[in-house]
Design a protein around this motif. Structure first.
Motif, PDB file in Angstrom:
ATOM      1  N   PRO A   5       0.835  -1.208   0.000  1.00  0.00           N
ATOM      2  CA  PRO A   5       0.000   0.000   0.000  1.00  0.00           C
ATOM      3  C   PRO A   5       0.867   1.255   0.000  1.00  0.00           C
ATOM      4  O   PRO A   5       1.850   1.347   0.741  1.00  0.00           O
ATOM      5  CB  PRO A   5      -0.797  -0.128   1.312  1.00  0.00           C
ATOM      6  N   LEU A   6       0.497   2.223  -0.844  1.00  0.00           N
ATOM      7  CA  LEU A   6       1.261   3.465  -0.967  1.00  0.00           C
ATOM      8  C   LEU A   6       0.429   4.643  -0.485  1.00  0.00           C
ATOM      9  O   LEU A   6      -0.787   4.667  -0.663  1.00  0.00           O
ATOM     10  CB  LEU A   6       1.676   3.688  -2.423  1.00  0.00           C
ATOM     11  N   GLU A   7       1.099   5.634   0.135  1.00  0.00           N
ATOM     12  CA  GLU A   7       0.414   6.790   0.711  1.00  0.00           C
ATOM     13  C   GLU A   7       1.068   8.080   0.234  1.00  0.00           C
ATOM     14  O   GLU A   7       2.152   8.073  -0.356  1.00  0.00           O
ATOM     15  CB  GLU A   7       0.458   6.716   2.241  1.00  0.00           C
ATOM     16  N   ASP A   8       0.399   9.211   0.509  1.00  0.00           N
ATOM     17  CA  ASP A   8       0.948  10.510   0.106  1.00  0.00           C
ATOM     18  C   ASP A   8       2.306  10.776   0.729  1.00  0.00           C
ATOM     19  O   ASP A   8       3.151  11.454   0.142  1.00  0.00           O
ATOM     20  CB  ASP A   8      -0.028  11.632   0.481  1.00  0.00           C
ATOM     21  N   GLY A   9       2.521  10.248   1.935  1.00  0.00           N
ATOM     22  CA  GLY A   9       3.817  10.436   2.580  1.00  0.00           C
ATOM     23  C   GLY A   9       4.954   9.833   1.772  1.00  0.00           C
ATOM     24  O   GLY A   9       6.084  10.340   1.807  1.00  0.00           O
ATOM     25  N   ASP A  10       4.666   8.762   1.054  1.00  0.00           N
ATOM     26  CA  ASP A  10       5.681   8.153   0.194  1.00  0.00           C
ATOM     27  C   ASP A  10       6.027   9.094  -0.958  1.00  0.00           C
ATOM     28  O   ASP A  10       7.186   9.192  -1.368  1.00  0.00           O
ATOM     29  CB  ASP A  10       5.180   6.818  -0.353  1.00  0.00           C
ATOM     30  N   ALA A  11       5.021   9.788  -1.484  1.00  0.00           N
ATOM     31  CA  ALA A  11       5.257  10.765  -2.547  1.00  0.00           C
ATOM     32  C   ALA A  11       6.073  11.944  -2.032  1.00  0.00           C
ATOM     33  O   ALA A  11       6.971  12.442  -2.723  1.00  0.00           O
ATOM     34  CB  ALA A  11       3.929  11.249  -3.113  1.00  0.00           C
ATOM     35  N   ARG A  12       5.773  12.411  -0.824  1.00  0.00           N
ATOM     36  CA  ARG A  12       6.553  13.517  -0.252  1.00  0.00           C
ATOM     37  C   ARG A  12       8.001  13.113  -0.040  1.00  0.00           C
ATOM     38  O   ARG A  12       8.924  13.919  -0.251  1.00  0.00           O
ATOM     39  CB  ARG A  12       5.912  13.977   1.060  1.00  0.00           C
ATOM     40  N   GLN A  13       8.218  11.866   0.361  1.00  0.00           N
ATOM     41  CA  GLN A  13       9.592  11.389   0.541  1.00  0.00           C
ATOM     42  C   GLN A  13      10.316  11.318  -0.804  1.00  0.00           C
ATOM     43  O   GLN A  13      11.511  11.623  -0.888  1.00  0.00           O
ATOM     44  CB  GLN A  13       9.594  10.005   1.203  1.00  0.00           C
ATOM     45  N   PHE A  14       9.597  10.943  -1.850  1.00  0.00           N
ATOM     46  CA  PHE A  14      10.195  10.940  -3.187  1.00  0.00           C
ATOM     47  C   PHE A  14      10.692  12.332  -3.559  1.00  0.00           C
ATOM     48  O   PHE A  14      11.799  12.496  -4.086  1.00  0.00           O
ATOM     49  CB  PHE A  14       9.180  10.458  -4.230  1.00  0.00           C
ATOM     50  N   ILE A  15       9.879  13.347  -3.290  1.00  0.00           N
ATOM     51  CA  ILE A  15      10.269  14.722  -3.623  1.00  0.00           C
ATOM     52  C   ILE A  15      11.522  15.118  -2.852  1.00  0.00           C
ATOM     53  O   ILE A  15      12.471  15.675  -3.420  1.00  0.00           O
ATOM     54  CB  ILE A  15       9.116  15.694  -3.320  1.00  0.00           C
ATOM     55  N   GLN A  16      11.548  14.827  -1.567  1.00  0.00           N
ATOM     56  CA  GLN A  16      12.689  15.237  -0.744  1.00  0.00           C
ATOM     57  C   GLN A  16      13.975  14.534  -1.159  1.00  0.00           C
ATOM     58  O   GLN A  16      15.029  15.168  -1.315  1.00  0.00           O
ATOM     59  CB  GLN A  16      12.396  14.969   0.733  1.00  0.00           C
ATOM     60  N   ILE A  17      13.900  13.227  -1.374  1.00  0.00           N
ATOM     61  CA  ILE A  17      15.103  12.478  -1.754  1.00  0.00           C
ATOM     62  C   ILE A  17      15.586  12.898  -3.140  1.00  0.00           C
ATOM     63  O   ILE A  17      16.786  13.087  -3.372  1.00  0.00           O
ATOM     64  CB  ILE A  17      14.824  10.962  -1.692  1.00  0.00           C
TER      65      ILE A  17
END
Length: 219
Positions: free
Chosen positions: A110-122
């Motif tokens: 399961p994927l969440e918005d927090g995973d997308a935010r981490q993608f942006i930061q990394i």
């Protein structure tokens, strides 16, 4: 190249090699978006039930018989590896992959918005580092600075998705969903295409590093 035919032919070869062990086959990148040049990579996504070096050899054999197979690149893994893959990386894998065989979503955690935010930061951290490294230790040209700026698209479309709920499919459409500094970095990549080798590149580094820094500081 007619990419649908190419993928169908490659799918047939993989099924001959792996049979039911092939769980998913998809396409990413410029060929999926319809923005490819004749020499663009063919970004293939493949998932097997398990993956060994012997399987990689079989995959190479399947590619060897394909026209323009030398353009192929992409992502391959086993099912269990995919389930335990860092989720920030899976967010764009799911959004940016067109399925040709099988369905990707059931193979992912399961994927969440927090995973997308981490993608942006990394991604912003990696781009910031790459820009600083190029400025300090290389002899930058407009072309290799433009290559840095190509990463902006992949970061920005995730940012747009989080803010506006829409995953931008094509580079040409990104501007209409962007403003401020986001729009500046989009336009800068286009400007770099027209610059000569003697152009002043410092403003492009300042803009890119500042943009990445801003993304890194956002919660």
């Amino acid at each position: 190249m007619e990419i649908d035919r190419w993928m169908a032919a490659f799918q047939e070869r993989l099924l001959q090699k792996f049979g039911s062990r092939l769980l998913f086959l998809g396409l990413q990148g410029s060929r999926r978006r319809g923005e490819a040049r004749p020499d663009s990579d063919i970004d293939v996504v493949a998932v097997l039930d398990t993956l060994s070096v012997v399987d990689l050899e079989s995959y190479k054999d399947a590619l060897a018989g394909m026209p323009e197979g030398e353009l192929a690149c992409g992502f391959i893994c086993g099912r269990e590896e995919l389930l335990h893959w860092p989720k920030y990386d899976l967010f764009t894998l799911e959004k940016d992959t067109r399925a040709f065989y099988g369905t990707l979503a059931p193979l992912l955690p399961p994927l969440e918005d927090g995973d997308a935010r981490q993608f942006i930061q990394i991604s912003a951290a990696n781009l910031y580092h790459a820009a600083c490294h190029m400025y300090l230790y290389e002899n930058p040209s407009p072309e290799n600075v433009r290559q840095l700026y190509k990463n902006v698209f992949y970061i920005l479309r995730v940012k747009v998705y989080l803010e506006q709920g829409y995953f931008v499919d094509k580079k040409a459409a990104l501007s209409q969903y962007s403003s401020g500094c986001d729009l500046e970095v989009i336009n800068a990549e286009r400007q770099l295409e027209d610059l000569s080798g003697e152009a002043e590149l410092r403003p492009y580094f300042e803009l890119l590093c500042g943009w990445c820094s801003k993304l890194l500081k956002q919660e």
